[in-house]
Structures are given as structure tokens and as C-alpha cells.
Design a protein around this motif. Structure first.
Motif, mmCIF file in Angstrom:
data_model
loop_
_atom_site.group_PDB
_atom_site.id
_atom_site.type_symbol
_atom_site.label_atom_id
_atom_site.label_comp_id
_atom_site.label_asym_id
_atom_site.label_seq_id
_atom_site.Cartn_x
_atom_site.Cartn_y
_atom_site.Cartn_z
ATOM 1 N N ASP A 15 37.839 39.751 37.573
ATOM 2 C CA ASP A 15 39.079 38.963 37.560
ATOM 3 C C ASP A 15 40.164 39.696 36.786
ATOM 4 O O ASP A 15 39.884 40.543 35.946
ATOM 5 C CB ASP A 15 38.838 37.597 36.907
ATOM 6 N N ARG A 31 44.080 36.048 38.568
ATOM 7 C CA ARG A 31 43.652 36.386 39.928
ATOM 8 C C ARG A 31 42.140 36.512 39.978
ATOM 9 O O ARG A 31 41.559 37.360 39.303
ATOM 10 C CB ARG A 31 44.289 37.694 40.373
ATOM 11 N N HIS A 37 40.873 38.687 49.200
ATOM 12 C CA HIS A 37 42.159 39.149 48.700
ATOM 13 C C HIS A 37 42.425 40.590 49.100
ATOM 14 O O HIS A 37 41.525 41.402 49.144
ATOM 15 C CB HIS A 37 42.192 39.075 47.174
ATOM 16 N N TYR A 48 54.027 36.377 46.820
ATOM 17 C CA TYR A 48 52.891 35.583 46.363
ATOM 18 C C TYR A 48 53.288 34.130 46.126
ATOM 19 O O TYR A 48 54.467 33.783 46.096
ATOM 20 C CB TYR A 48 52.332 36.170 45.058
ATOM 21 N N ARG A 60 47.282 30.284 38.996
ATOM 22 C CA ARG A 60 46.544 31.266 39.792
ATOM 23 C C ARG A 60 47.469 31.959 40.780
ATOM 24 O O ARG A 60 48.311 31.333 41.406
ATOM 25 C CB ARG A 60 45.443 30.577 40.588
ATOM 26 N N LEU A 61 47.227 33.254 40.904
ATOM 27 C CA LEU A 61 47.961 34.053 41.874
ATOM 28 C C LEU A 61 47.291 33.878 43.232
ATOM 29 O O LEU A 61 46.089 34.085 43.368
ATOM 30 C CB LEU A 61 47.908 35.517 41.434
ATOM 31 N N LYS A 62 48.064 33.458 44.234
ATOM 32 C CA LYS A 62 47.440 33.319 45.555
ATOM 33 C C LYS A 62 48.394 33.734 46.676
ATOM 34 O O LYS A 62 49.580 33.940 46.446
ATOM 35 C CB LYS A 62 46.936 31.900 45.759
ATOM 36 N N VAL A 64 48.698 36.496 48.312
ATOM 37 C CA VAL A 64 49.375 37.761 47.983
ATOM 38 C C VAL A 64 49.568 38.621 49.231
ATOM 39 O O VAL A 64 48.632 38.851 49.993
ATOM 40 C CB VAL A 64 48.552 38.568 46.955
#
Ligand SMILES: [Zn+2]
Length: 205
Positions: A15, A31, A37, A48, A60-62, A64
Motif C-alpha cells: 500500500d 492507495r 489498479h 483520480y 482513498r485514491l481511486k 486513477v
């Protein structure tokens, strides 16, 4: 939204904590590692979404999407780009509401990166940054001995002017420096001077 990855910290397993420079501020996002991903990397420009987390203050990064540059497959250009971008996180991490200056600076640098020696692009960008922050020293007074510099200006970290004989570092021709400061152009600097200014830049913004 869109932004530039200016720092990555590996946490448990694979992560990552990702720091993204956007038009307004720096987003710090989590992330999760996973096969679904795409690859992300230092210096990449991404599009993103942020998913708020119930358990953490870090979202949370999603979703992308990597926005590539025309030169992204040139390893040498990418390496220099990453060297340049890694300077921004230590410089900006404690700032709030940094405005659009830094994002726009990277936008134009990314566009110019393969049009000339990228070290020249970085130096010209850095002088714009110094001017924006009110730190560009156009008066040549030695930072070390406080005496006026008549000839042979050398620059140390943050492009502070010093006598060549006070630091024993390569001097930069004054006409070339004035062109750089006034017109943000390295046109009158030779490749050796550019290399010296690039090395000084890498010491930190
Ligand atoms: Zn001096």
C-alpha cells in the motif's frame, strides 16, 4: 480531479500514501495495492477520484487514470522529471492553500520538457518560483561576506549570490544570469553553467 504525484510513501504490504499536487493544494491519499489498479509512479500526472474513508482521516485514491506525457517513455527525461518533482513535496508540505502557481508551473514545464534540455526548463521554472515567492536575488551582494559582487557571481542553494572566491564554486556569467532573471531564459548560459545550476537546484527549493 487532476494532479501531479510529488511524493510516495510505502506503508504496509504494497500500500502507498500518495501526495498529489493539484491546482489548489496537496492531497494526501491512501492507495491499496491491487491488480485492478494501473501503475502509478513518482512524477506522474493522474486523473483520480477521492473516496472518503470511515476509518481514517485520509481518503482513498481511486479511479486513477495516468495522463501520459509525449516523452513518458524516454527514461532519461522521466528520471530528470522525477528528480525535479521530488523537490516540491518537502518545500510545500506545510503550506495551506498554495494556489494554482505551482500546478501551472509544472504544467508548462511538462509541456516544455522534451523541447529543449530539460535541465534548462527546470532552471527557468525554478527562477519563476523564486520570483513568485519573493526570493529571487537580483542584487548581487554576497550572502557570505555581505560585500558587493562586481564580477564572477556564484550561486549556492536557493540561488543565493556569492563571490566565486568565497565558495570556490563555478561562477556564472552575469549577462547570462540577468537574461535568466529578467526573461526566464537560459539562452546565454552554457551547458557547464546549466549543469552547475541544475546541481544547486537539486539541493532543494
Ligand atoms: Zn563574498
Amino acid at each position: 480531479m487532476e494532479g501531479y504525484i510529488i511524493n510516495l510513501n510505502k506503508v504496509k504490504d504494497e500500500d502507498l500514501i500518495v501526495y498529489i499536487l493539484t491546482k489548489r493544494n496537496i492531497h494526501t491519499l491512501y492507495r491499496f495495492y491491487g491488480a485492478r489498479h494501473g501503475t502509478i509512479n513518482m512524477g506522474f500526472k493522474i486523473d483520480y477520484e477521492i473516496e472518503p474513508s470511515a476509518k481514517s482521516t485520509i481518503g482513498r485514491l481511486k479511479d486513477v487514470i495516468h495522463i501520459g506525457f509525449p516523452w513518458i517513455n524516454n527514461n532519461q527525461l522521466l528520471q530528470l522529471w522525477q528528480n525535479f518533482l521530488q523537490l516540491f513535496y518537502p518545500h510545500l508540505k506545510d503550506s495551506e492553500d498554495i494556489g494554482d502557481f505551482y500546478y501551472d508551473l509544472l504544467e508548462s514545464a511538462a509541456y516544455e520538457w522534451n523541447k529543449q534540455n530539460p535541465k534548462r526548463v527546470a532552471i527557468e521554472s525554478y527562477v519563476k518560483l523564486l520570483e513568485h515567492e519573493g526570493r529571487l536575488h537580483k542584487e548581487f551582494e554576497c550572502f557570505l561576506c555581505s560585500q558587493k559582487i562586481e564580477a564572477s557571481v556564484s550561486l549556492i542553494r536557493a540561488y543565493l549570490p556569492v563571490h566565486e572566491e568565497c565558495t570556490h564554486t563555478l561562477s556564472i556569467n552575469i549577462q547570462g544570469l540577468l537574461e535568466l532573471y529578467n526573461n526566464k531564459s537560459t539562452l546565454f548560459l552554457n551547458d557547464i553553467e546549466v549543469e552547475r545550476l541544475w546541481r544547486v537546484l537539486l539541493e532543494g527549493l
